[in-house]
Each structure stands twice: as structure tokens, then as C-alpha cells.
Design an enzyme around this catalytic site. Structure first.
Site, mmCIF file in Angstrom:
data_model
loop_
_atom_site.group_PDB
_atom_site.id
_atom_site.type_symbol
_atom_site.label_atom_id
_atom_site.label_comp_id
_atom_site.label_asym_id
_atom_site.label_seq_id
_atom_site.Cartn_x
_atom_site.Cartn_y
_atom_site.Cartn_z
ATOM 1 N N GLU A 180 39.153 16.022 -21.329
ATOM 2 C CA GLU A 180 38.481 17.040 -20.518
ATOM 3 C C GLU A 180 38.571 18.435 -21.149
ATOM 4 O O GLU A 180 38.742 19.433 -20.464
ATOM 5 C CB GLU A 180 39.047 17.033 -19.100
ATOM 6 C CG GLU A 180 38.769 15.709 -18.383
ATOM 7 C CD GLU A 180 39.331 15.638 -16.980
ATOM 8 O OE1 GLU A 180 40.256 16.419 -16.669
ATOM 9 O OE2 GLU A 180 38.855 14.817 -16.186
ATOM 10 N N GLU A 226 37.819 7.498 -16.592
ATOM 11 C CA GLU A 226 38.711 7.764 -15.459
ATOM 12 C C GLU A 226 37.921 7.540 -14.178
ATOM 13 O O GLU A 226 37.312 8.456 -13.639
ATOM 14 C CB GLU A 226 39.251 9.200 -15.481
ATOM 15 C CG GLU A 226 40.235 9.501 -16.585
ATOM 16 C CD GLU A 226 40.811 10.905 -16.476
ATOM 17 O OE1 GLU A 226 40.703 11.516 -15.383
ATOM 18 O OE2 GLU A 226 41.347 11.399 -17.471
#
Length: 534
Positions: free
Chosen positions: A80, A160
Site C-alpha cells: 500500500e 487482502e
């Protein structure tokens, strides 16, 4: 856990990582972006530390790669990074080169970012396969659309898939329904996508390891990371796990045999505690090296204190007969300071909360602030989440100076053992400062998992047999119990308890061991901010 509906595609993923243009070609930076990137870019010391760590880690991974006969089919290079506003492609190139140099040219390297074009723009790089993350939603095709923008031909990958969510102190217990999670998984598998579940099993932020987010304000994370995951914090199967198994069975055979049962739990019952001593009385034990002298306050980092607590001490420079404000600038206290005057607790200063406290006292009175690090911000832009007294405090607008700074090593003191408790005269009044309590219990010849509750306690830290179990804060919630794995307990010897209470103990101090967790008793975010009556 990974579920790959299109597993036959995996050996070919490495052929699908090429793009015609880099992200810099598509989005040339403006001058202000160049300046911001320079300000937020990693320093050489940071990159050197990264390389040193990779020198240790990656040689251990290389023999286990798929190409070398192992079971590792891909490796994530960054997580991220597109949520961090530096947008530094040189940093990503550095990582790509570092991984390639240590692992060779054949391993599949990938990144993970949120499923928006903005996040992918700064988190991806040619040579790194771009994947996304998201939770259950009504339109899986739309959720994968941003990844398709950056990987037109490769497999769809949700790195995720959120099966639940984390908890913050003072907010409702988070979660999602088993039906919702199962439906999202089924939709992705029907699309031929590959799925990694986050979290598949909940966990625990033992010790001081719970982190924090910043979403308009500082939001510390609870000790429990149960996450409402398919396997609970204690590793037990939940209804969500069985719903997920049912979905998977539609796409591939399930393993034969029964599901492993939940581990046994035991309610060991109440354990009385006794006062060991106040923090201010035990400074020689908690800080054997003595204080650091400084004209103005130093941060945790400046005194090499990564976690836990630091005590800041000075003296009132003059008589203060009328209440005068002890004040901190915004974010000057990180994260929570317990204020004592001549050993008597007078209140608290708190990040994103109360930053002024009226006090009175004579010249020379001892002013102590026990500052707690509640967890470091670990997501988004956070270049300076320093802890402690980050700026000068003032008394009635006059800066306070000449500080003694005590970095407290409570963990080592717990491991070494304590001096005998300080005897107190009958009927003596406690000063309501931060206090250490101890106790012990024996099990009925077993060492099973358990959950400890804190009836009447306010906020603090718990150790069992020298192990730092974590923070408790029942006054704020939602978490009311701490998970204690059976591996921490002895089935034959006494199990020692140490508890550091920061705000106020019950009249009859004890803890209660249960056979089930209590994670969802939410209290108002402002609860626990008032002092208990003396």
C-alpha cells in the site's frame, strides 16, 4: 490463506508483468509534486537499513522459491505504498533492484494497493505485478477494474480480502457477517480471481505492539487483533470459517477428515492483587541508570525509548496560589500524560484531547508527567510520529525548563522481580498515582488458554510470568478482556501477575480469568476521562 481459482495461470504470471509505459511517463510530476516527493523520500540511512535487512531475509527465502523446488510462488515488495503521498518511483526501483539482485530474475514480484487509480498510480512500477485489496462489496467486477487498468492481461488478485476489521479504543467492535464475507468470496472465485484473506486468523498485539491510525485524529488500536476473522484470536473456528468452507467446496474438493476442534479454555477465576508500590517510589528499580538532564523535554526517540513510558520531572518555578493553566501546544503530548504534583495525581493531558490543566502549588513543588506511548501511526503519511513531550510545556504562558527525564524499563523490572512492598499505615490514603500491583495463582494442573477481565480497573498494562500481555482499557472499551495463551502459564508452579494501573484501581483489587473473550462492550470515546472520586 490463499485461494486460487485460476491456479493454472500462476506459472505464467511472470510473463504478464510488462507494460509499455512507466507511471512517470503516464503522469509527469508537477514542480510542487517534485518538492513534496523530495521532502518525503526515504533517506539514505533508511535505505541502508532496508538493504541490511534484505541481506538477512532474502537469502533464507531463495532456496524455498518455486523455481528452486520450494513452495513460494511470489513475493510482495511493498504494501500500500500508493497510500503514502511521496509517490517516489526511485524508491520502488531501489526495492525492485534489491529483490532481483538477491533472488534472481525469475521470481514473481508484486505490490499491493487499495483498489483506486490514485493509489495504484503511486504504488506500482514496471516489473512489479500490481495487485489490489478490498473487502466484501456488491460489485466485484467494479472492484477489480482499477487493477485491470494497470494489468490488462494478468490474473485478478485480491491480496487482502478483508474478512473483518480492526478495533480502535472507544469505538464499536468491528466485524462483518459470515454471509457477506462468503458471498464476496464466491463472487471473486466465479470471476476466476485469486484471493488472499486478511485476516484469516485473528491475532494479539502483545506488549506495546498495537499501532494506530490517523483519520482526522489519532486512533490507537486495541490489544486484540481478533478482527472478527474466520479463526478467532485464540485460533478457534467460527461460523465465518464454515461459511467460507462451503463456498470453497463449490470450486474444489475440501480436505478429508473432521475439522480440528477449538482449543480448550479455562476460567481460573478471581485472583487478588496487592499494591507493590507507586511508580514514583520505584524509579530506582524502573530506571536504574538514573534520569537524563535536559533544559527542555526530549522525545522518546531522543532518549532511545522505543515503547512504553517515560517520566518527565521538573519543579514549579514560582508560587501558584490561584489555578494557572499547565498547557501543551497541539500534538505537544504524544500520546497521553498523567500529571502529578508532589506525587498527587491532578489530571491528564492527551493527544487530540485535553491540552490544558489548571494546577496550584508552591514554588519548588515537584511536577511529574508520566507519558505513555499508545502506539505508532502505521498507515498513510506519517513522517514524524515522535512520542513523549514533543514541545515545551508552559505554566501560565511561561515555558517550563530544567527537566529530569526517566526512560522507564518496566519489562526488565518485572523480569528481575520486585523489592518488598512498601508498608502503609492503617487507613492511609492512596495518592492515586500510577501504581504497580502483583499477585499469583495456580492452575488445577492444566495450562489452558484463558481470558483475563479487569473489574473496576481503569487503564494500564499486564504481565503474566514476566510476559507483557498488553494494554487493558475497560473504561474506554470495546475490549474488556485480554487473551492469555496457555503457553504462558505453568501447570505446576505459581503464575505471577504484575499489573500497572495508570488511573485508578478498584477498592478490592483483583482480576478475573474467564473461559471466553469480551470484545464488544463499547464505551463513549470520552469515557474514562474523568478522575474517580478520592
Amino acid at each position: 490463506m490463499c485461494v486460487a481459482a485460476g491456479a493454472h495461470q500462476l506459472p505464467h504470471i511472470k510473463l504478464l508483468t510488462h507494460r509499455l509505459l512507466s507511471q512517470e511517463d503516464l503522469f509527469p510530476p508537477t514542480p510542487i509534486k517534485v518538492l513534496r516527493r523530495w521532502l518525503l523520500s526515504p533517506l539514505p540511512d533508511y535505505l541502508q537499513a532496508v538493504d541490511s535487512w534484505l541481506d538477512v531475509l532474502l537469502p533464507r527465502i531463495k532456496p524455498r522459491l518455486y523455481q528452486n523446488g520450494g513452495n513460494i510462488i511470489s513475493i510482495q515488495v511493498e504494501n500500500e505504498y500508493g497510500s503514502y503521498s511521496a509517490c517516489d518511483y526511485d524508491y520502488l526501483r531501489h526495492l525492485l533492484a534489491a529483490f532481483r539482485a538477491r533472488l534472481g530474475p525469475d521470481v514473481l514480484l508484486f505490490t499491493t494497493d487499495g483498489n483506486s487509480a490514485a493509489e495504484l498510480r503511486c504504488g506500482t512500477l514496471q516489473g512489479l505485478y500490481a495487485t489490489v485489496d478490498f473487502g466484501p462489496g456488491p460489485n466485484v467486477t467494479a472492484a477489480f477494474a482499477p487493477q485491470r487498468l494497470y494489468e490488462p492481461k494478468g490474473p485478478l488478485v485480491n491480496s487482502e480480502y478483508y474478512t473483518g476489521w480492526l478495533d480502535y479504543w472507544g469505538e464499536p467492535h468491528a466485524g462483518s457477517s459470515p454471509a457477506q464475507v462468503a458471498q464476496g468470496l464466491q463472487d471473486m472465485l466465479q470471476l476466476g480471481a485469486n484471493v488472499n484473506m486478511y485476516m484469516f486468523q485473528g491475532g494479539t498485539n502483545f506488549g506495546y505492539w498495537s499501532g494506530a491510525d490517523y483519520k482526522g485524529r489519532y486512533k490507537p488500536v486495541t490489544t486484540s487483533y481478533d478482527y472478527d476473522a474466520p479463526l478467532s484470536e485464540a485460533g478457534d473456528p467460527t461460523a465465518k470459517l464454515f461459511a467460507i468452507r462451503t463456498v470453497i467446496s463449490k470450486f474444489q474438493p475440501l480436505p478429508e477428515g473432521p475439522m480440528p476442534p477449538a482449543t480448550p479454555k479455562y476460567a481460573y477465576g478471581p485472583v487478588p492483587l496487592r499494591k507493590q508500590g507507586e511508580v514514583l517510589e520505584l524509579l530506582d528499580v524502573l530506571c536504574p541508570g538514573g534520569p537524563i538532564r535536559s533544559r527542555f523535554p526530549l522525545t522518546f526517540e531522543a532518549v532511545k525509548q522505543a515503547h512504553g513510558f517515560v517520566l518527565y520531572r521538573t519543579r514549579l518555578p514560582r508560587d501558584v496560589w490561584d489555578p494557572a493553566p499547565l498547557s501543551s501546544p497541539p500534538n505537544g503530548v504524544c500520546d497521553r500524560a498523567y500529571v502529578l504534583l508532589n506525587g498527587v495525581r491532578t489530571g491528564r493531558l492527551e493527544r487530540d484531547g485535553q491540552m490544558t490543566l489548571n494546577i496550584t502549588g508552591q514554588a519548588g513543588a515537584t511536577l511529574d508527567l508520566l507519558v505513555e506511548n499508545m502506539g505508532r501511526i502505521n498507515f498513510g503519511v506519517n513522517a514524524s510520529d515522535f512520542k513523549g513531550l514533543r514541545q515545551n510545556l508552559s505554566l501560565d504562558s511561561a515555558l517550563l525548563s530544567d527537566w529530569l527525564i526517566y526512560p522507564l524499563d518496566v519489562d526488565s523490572a518485572v523480569t528481575r522481580g520486585w523489592p518488598p512492598p512498601t508498608p502503609q499505615a492503617e487507613g492511609s490514603r492512596a495518592r492515586l498515582g500510577p501504581v504497580l500491583y502483583t499477585g499469583a495463582f495456580q492452575t488445577p494442573g492444566i495450562a489452558w488458554d484463558t481470558f483475563v477481565k479487569f473489574p473496576g480497573w481503569s487503564k494500564g498494562q499486564l504481565w503474566i510470568n514476566g510476559f507483557n500481555v498488553g494494554r487493558y482499557w475497560p473504561a474506554r472499551g470495546p475490549q474488556q478482556t485480554l487473551f492469555v495463551p496457555g503457553s504462558l502459564l505453568s501447570a505446576s508452579a505459581p503464575n505471577n501477575i504484575t499489573l500497572l494501573e495508570l488511573e485508578g484501581a478498584p477498592p478490592r483489587p483483583f482480576v478475573l480469568f474467564l473461559d471466553r473473550p469480551l470484545l464488544n462492550q463499547t464505551v463513549s470515546p470520552q469515557a474514562g476521562t474523568e478522575l474517580p472520586p478520592p
